[in-house]
Design a protein around this motif. Structure first.
Motif, PDB file in Angstrom:
ATOM      1  N   LEU A 137      -7.517   5.794   7.580  1.00  0.00           N
ATOM      2  CA  LEU A 137      -7.705   4.627   8.125  1.00  0.00           C
ATOM      3  C   LEU A 137      -9.033   4.063   7.758  1.00  0.00           C
ATOM      4  CD1 LEU A 137      -5.991   5.230  11.549  1.00  0.00           C
ATOM      5  CD2 LEU A 137      -5.071   3.895   9.641  1.00  0.00           C
ATOM      6  N   ARG A 138     -10.093   4.756   7.781  1.00  0.00           N
ATOM      7  CA  ARG A 138     -11.490   4.226   7.428  1.00  0.00           C
ATOM      8  C   ARG A 138     -11.397   3.619   6.023  1.00  0.00           C
ATOM      9  NH1 ARG A 138     -16.833   7.793   7.479  1.00  0.00           N
ATOM     10  NH2 ARG A 138     -15.892   8.391   9.642  1.00  0.00           N
ATOM     11  N   LEU A 139     -10.880   4.362   5.204  1.00  0.00           N
ATOM     12  CA  LEU A 139     -10.778   4.145   3.691  1.00  0.00           C
ATOM     13  C   LEU A 139      -9.762   2.927   3.428  1.00  0.00           C
ATOM     14  CD1 LEU A 139     -10.660   7.646   2.073  1.00  0.00           C
ATOM     15  CD2 LEU A 139     -12.734   6.036   2.067  1.00  0.00           C
ATOM     16  N   THR A 140      -8.632   3.030   4.019  1.00  0.00           N
ATOM     17  CA  THR A 140      -7.801   1.709   3.762  1.00  0.00           C
ATOM     18  C   THR A 140      -8.338   0.401   4.513  1.00  0.00           C
ATOM     19  OG1 THR A 140      -6.589   2.435   5.697  1.00  0.00           O
ATOM     20  CG2 THR A 140      -5.622   3.253   3.660  1.00  0.00           C
ATOM     21  N   GLU A 141      -9.177   0.796   5.588  1.00  0.00           N
ATOM     22  CA  GLU A 141      -9.744  -0.627   6.092  1.00  0.00           C
ATOM     23  C   GLU A 141     -10.736  -1.111   5.071  1.00  0.00           C
ATOM     24  OE1 GLU A 141     -12.658  -2.156   9.826  1.00  0.00           O
ATOM     25  OE2 GLU A 141     -11.812  -0.036   9.764  1.00  0.00           O
ATOM     26  N   HIS A 142     -11.592  -0.444   4.462  1.00  0.00           N
ATOM     27  CA  HIS A 142     -12.475  -0.854   3.446  1.00  0.00           C
ATOM     28  C   HIS A 142     -11.923  -1.241   2.365  1.00  0.00           C
ATOM     29  CE1 HIS A 142     -15.982  -0.211   5.897  1.00  0.00           C
ATOM     30  NE2 HIS A 142     -15.626   1.134   6.341  1.00  0.00           N
ATOM     31  N   LEU A 143     -10.698  -0.775   2.051  1.00  0.00           N
ATOM     32  CA  LEU A 143      -9.918  -1.311   0.822  1.00  0.00           C
ATOM     33  C   LEU A 143      -8.904  -2.371   0.991  1.00  0.00           C
ATOM     34  CD1 LEU A 143      -9.074   2.386  -0.705  1.00  0.00           C
ATOM     35  CD2 LEU A 143     -10.688   0.842  -1.646  1.00  0.00           C
ATOM     36  N   ASP A 144      -9.251  -2.995   2.210  1.00  0.00           N
ATOM     37  CA  ASP A 144      -8.327  -4.100   2.417  1.00  0.00           C
ATOM     38  C   ASP A 144      -6.769  -3.918   2.353  1.00  0.00           C
ATOM     39  OD1 ASP A 144      -7.840  -6.706   3.786  1.00  0.00           O
ATOM     40  OD2 ASP A 144      -8.093  -7.660   1.656  1.00  0.00           O
ATOM     41  N   VAL A 145      -6.251  -2.494   2.613  1.00  0.00           N
ATOM     42  CA  VAL A 145      -5.000  -2.392   2.441  1.00  0.00           C
ATOM     43  C   VAL A 145      -4.084  -2.716   3.582  1.00  0.00           C
ATOM     44  CG1 VAL A 145      -3.180  -0.295   2.270  1.00  0.00           C
ATOM     45  CG2 VAL A 145      -5.693  -0.071   1.191  1.00  0.00           C
ATOM     46  N   PRO A 146      -2.809  -3.541   3.274  1.00  0.00           N
ATOM     47  CA  PRO A 146      -2.122  -4.359   4.106  1.00  0.00           C
ATOM     48  C   PRO A 146      -1.637  -3.093   5.075  1.00  0.00           C
ATOM     49  CG  PRO A 146      -1.573  -4.921   1.910  1.00  0.00           C
ATOM     50  CD  PRO A 146      -2.518  -4.009   1.778  1.00  0.00           C
ATOM     51  N   LEU A 147      -1.314  -3.625   6.359  1.00  0.00           N
ATOM     52  CA  LEU A 147      -0.883  -2.493   7.475  1.00  0.00           C
ATOM     53  C   LEU A 147       0.381  -1.761   6.933  1.00  0.00           C
ATOM     54  CD1 LEU A 147      -1.172  -4.606  10.670  1.00  0.00           C
ATOM     55  CD2 LEU A 147      -2.791  -3.384   9.547  1.00  0.00           C
ATOM     56  N   ARG A 148       1.434  -2.542   6.183  1.00  0.00           N
ATOM     57  CA  ARG A 148       2.522  -1.767   5.885  1.00  0.00           C
ATOM     58  C   ARG A 148       1.956  -0.464   4.970  1.00  0.00           C
ATOM     59  NH1 ARG A 148       8.059  -3.384   4.405  1.00  0.00           N
ATOM     60  NH2 ARG A 148       7.451  -5.385   5.182  1.00  0.00           N
ATOM     61  N   GLU A 149       1.351  -0.809   3.964  1.00  0.00           N
ATOM     62  CA  GLU A 149       0.705   0.308   3.243  1.00  0.00           C
ATOM     63  C   GLU A 149      -0.076   1.333   3.752  1.00  0.00           C
ATOM     64  OE1 GLU A 149       2.790  -2.319   0.611  1.00  0.00           O
ATOM     65  OE2 GLU A 149       1.105  -2.885   2.112  1.00  0.00           O
ATOM     66  N   ARG A 150      -0.796   1.063   5.058  1.00  0.00           N
ATOM     67  CA  ARG A 150      -1.609   1.860   5.601  1.00  0.00           C
ATOM     68  C   ARG A 150      -0.788   2.941   6.346  1.00  0.00           C
ATOM     69  NH1 ARG A 150      -6.480  -1.560   8.403  1.00  0.00           N
ATOM     70  NH2 ARG A 150      -7.022  -2.771   6.863  1.00  0.00           N
ATOM     71  N   ASN A 151       0.501   2.469   6.808  1.00  0.00           N
ATOM     72  CA  ASN A 151       1.274   3.586   7.363  1.00  0.00           C
ATOM     73  C   ASN A 151       1.776   4.197   6.211  1.00  0.00           C
ATOM     74  OD1 ASN A 151       1.482   2.541   9.995  1.00  0.00           O
ATOM     75  ND2 ASN A 151       2.945   1.018   9.782  1.00  0.00           N
ATOM     76  N   GLU A 152       2.183   3.961   5.041  1.00  0.00           N
ATOM     77  CA  GLU A 152       2.653   4.608   4.008  1.00  0.00           C
ATOM     78  C   GLU A 152       1.511   5.782   3.642  1.00  0.00           C
ATOM     79  OE1 GLU A 152       4.093   2.219   0.906  1.00  0.00           O
ATOM     80  OE2 GLU A 152       5.792   1.334   1.776  1.00  0.00           O
ATOM     81  N   LEU A 153       0.353   5.399   3.498  1.00  0.00           N
ATOM     82  CA  LEU A 153      -0.774   6.642   3.175  1.00  0.00           C
ATOM     83  C   LEU A 153      -0.801   7.392   4.402  1.00  0.00           C
ATOM     84  CD1 LEU A 153      -1.399   4.285   1.038  1.00  0.00           C
ATOM     85  CD2 LEU A 153      -3.699   5.135   1.194  1.00  0.00           C
ATOM     86  N   LEU A 154      -0.519   7.082   5.650  1.00  0.00           N
ATOM     87  CA  LEU A 154      -0.525   8.046   6.672  1.00  0.00           C
ATOM     88  C   LEU A 154       0.459   8.825   6.555  1.00  0.00           C
ATOM     89  CD1 LEU A 154      -1.673   5.546   9.671  1.00  0.00           C
ATOM     90  CD2 LEU A 154      -2.820   7.668   8.746  1.00  0.00           C
ATOM     91  N   LEU A 155       1.559   8.588   6.216  1.00  0.00           N
ATOM     92  CA  LEU A 155       2.807   9.457   6.004  1.00  0.00           C
ATOM     93  C   LEU A 155       2.755  10.239   4.652  1.00  0.00           C
ATOM     94  CD1 LEU A 155       5.779   6.651   6.587  1.00  0.00           C
ATOM     95  CD2 LEU A 155       5.578   8.975   7.855  1.00  0.00           C
ATOM     96  N   ALA A 156       2.020   9.676   3.605  1.00  0.00           N
ATOM     97  CA  ALA A 156       1.767  10.642   2.426  1.00  0.00           C
ATOM     98  C   ALA A 156       0.745  11.592   2.924  1.00  0.00           C
ATOM     99  CB  ALA A 156       1.351   9.647   1.241  1.00  0.00           C
ATOM    100  N   GLY A 157      -0.046  11.688   3.891  1.00  0.00           N
ATOM    101  CA  GLY A 157      -0.850  12.603   4.238  1.00  0.00           C
ATOM    102  C   GLY A 157      -0.550  13.535   5.165  1.00  0.00           C
ATOM    103  N   GLY A 158       0.714  13.379   5.614  1.00  0.00           N
ATOM    104  CA  GLY A 158       1.547  14.187   6.615  1.00  0.00           C
ATOM    105  C   GLY A 158       1.233  13.938   8.312  1.00  0.00           C
ATOM    106  N   PHE A 159       1.062  12.601   8.398  1.00  0.00           N
ATOM    107  CA  PHE A 159       0.671  11.754   9.781  1.00  0.00           C
ATOM    108  C   PHE A 159       1.488  10.982   9.929  1.00  0.00           C
ATOM    109  CE2 PHE A 159      -3.388  13.236   7.799  1.00  0.00           C
ATOM    110  CZ  PHE A 159      -3.848  14.316   8.652  1.00  0.00           C
ATOM    111  N   ALA A 160       1.612  10.537  11.545  1.00  0.00           N
ATOM    112  CA  ALA A 160       2.563   9.461  11.916  1.00  0.00           C
ATOM    113  C   ALA A 160       1.918   8.422  11.679  1.00  0.00           C
ATOM    114  CB  ALA A 160       2.762   9.599  13.381  1.00  0.00           C
ATOM    115  N   PRO A 161       2.799   7.041  11.202  1.00  0.00           N
ATOM    116  CA  PRO A 161       2.125   5.770  11.285  1.00  0.00           C
ATOM    117  C   PRO A 161       1.709   5.487  12.653  1.00  0.00           C
ATOM    118  CG  PRO A 161       4.481   5.970  10.256  1.00  0.00           C
ATOM    119  CD  PRO A 161       4.050   6.946  11.220  1.00  0.00           C
ATOM    120  N   VAL A 162       0.677   4.337  12.362  1.00  0.00           N
ATOM    121  CA  VAL A 162       0.064   4.164  13.763  1.00  0.00           C
ATOM    122  C   VAL A 162       0.261   2.510  14.047  1.00  0.00           C
ATOM    123  CG1 VAL A 162      -1.738   5.602  13.855  1.00  0.00           C
ATOM    124  CG2 VAL A 162      -2.157   3.206  12.455  1.00  0.00           C
ATOM    125  N   TYR A 163       0.742   1.754  12.973  1.00  0.00           N
ATOM    126  CA  TYR A 163       0.935   0.259  12.918  1.00  0.00           C
ATOM    127  C   TYR A 163       2.463  -0.144  13.416  1.00  0.00           C
ATOM    128  CZ  TYR A 163      -3.843  -0.011  11.183  1.00  0.00           C
ATOM    129  OH  TYR A 163      -5.295   0.157  10.954  1.00  0.00           O
TER     130      TYR A 163
END
Length: 260
Positions: free
Chosen positions: A56-82
């Motif tokens: 979440l820290r990295l995606t915030e500084h990369l200005d990643v949209p919320l939809r894709e932040r959830n996808e990165l969390l899933l790719a990392g093995g974690f539940a979406p937060v948005y």
């Protein structure tokens, strides 16, 4: 609400892709995110598994949209937060009411609500001036307003500065495609680019790129303003936009006020 992973690629590779898309070096991103370059390198190469907080820290500084932040969390093995609620869900009742208030208040000028893909979600009655004469199949939900504007059976035959307007629309779509890396937007860009009408990159003679559209024996000229919910913490809300059209000249203003 249902959110599923759309990729099986490792989260580190996805983070690297976003960093490169934003044209940042590892050093630049590590400074922004206040982590070591070594740690970031280990995350990107898979030698270190990032925590959800790190993602979440990295995606915030990369200005990643919320939809894709959830996808990165899933790719990392974690539940979406948005969350991602439907627009008519009770949780978004206040948002929907605010949108309708803006649309009604903008009358007699056209205004519409669109999503990430420029699909039409709501509009005021004045939008019918823009869509008059469009083929019925283009007005069947979901209506994509970019396709509607550039399609030869849509608004395109009535747009007097079609080449200039096409250049504006295609550039908007290209930028969002690059910002989000969304395959659906990439496909839409290719579809619209193949439509007839050409592009005119001649600098505008006015302070904005107008939409000049034939209206009976006359002409209407508009410029648009796009508004977003800046504090969105829901995927749907973040992707909402209000497109408000204003008269670009006095004759258009008189014509629009004459409708009321």
């Amino acid at each position: 609400m249902s959110i599923t992973a759309t990729t099986t690629r490792p989260v580190g590779q996805l983070i690297r892709d976003w960093r490169e898309r934003r044209r940042l070096s590892q050093l630049e991103l590590s400074v922004r995110a206040d982590i070591s370059t070594r740690h970031l390198s280990f995350v990107e190469t898979g030698r270190s598994k990032p925590t959800p907080q790190m993602i979440l820290r990295l995606t915030e500084h990369l200005d990643v949209p919320l939809r894709e932040r959830n996808e990165l969390l899933l790719a990392g093995g974690f539940a979406p937060v948005y969350p991602r609620h439907e627009l008519d869900a009770p949780e978004l009742a206040s948002i929907q009411a605010a949108l309708r208030h803006v649309l009604d208040g903008h009358d007699p000028f056209p205004a519409l609500v669109i999503d990430r893909y420029w699909d039409l979600l709501d509009a005021n009655s004045a939008v019918s001036m823009l869509t008059a004469g469009c083929a019925a199949h283009l007005l069947e939900p979901p209506v994509n307003v970019l396709r509607l504007s550039l399609h030869p059976e849509g608004m395109a035959p009535r747009i007097l500065n079609l080449g200039q307007w096409r250049a504006h629309v295609l550039e908007q779509l290209r930028r969002r495609s690059e910002q989000t890396a969304d395959p659906r937007l990439v496909s839409l860009h290719a579809e619209l680019l193949a439509m007839p009408g050409g592009v005119d990159h001649t600098p505008p003679t006015s302070v904005v790129v107008p939409l000049r559209i034939r209206n009976g024996d006359g002409e209407l000229a508009f410029f648009s303003v796009t508004s977003y919910v800046q504090t969105a913490a829901d995927v749907t809300v973040e992707e909402l936009a209000i497109e408000s059209f204003y008269p670009a000249d006095a004759a258009t203003a008189r014509a629009l006020h004459g409708r009321t």
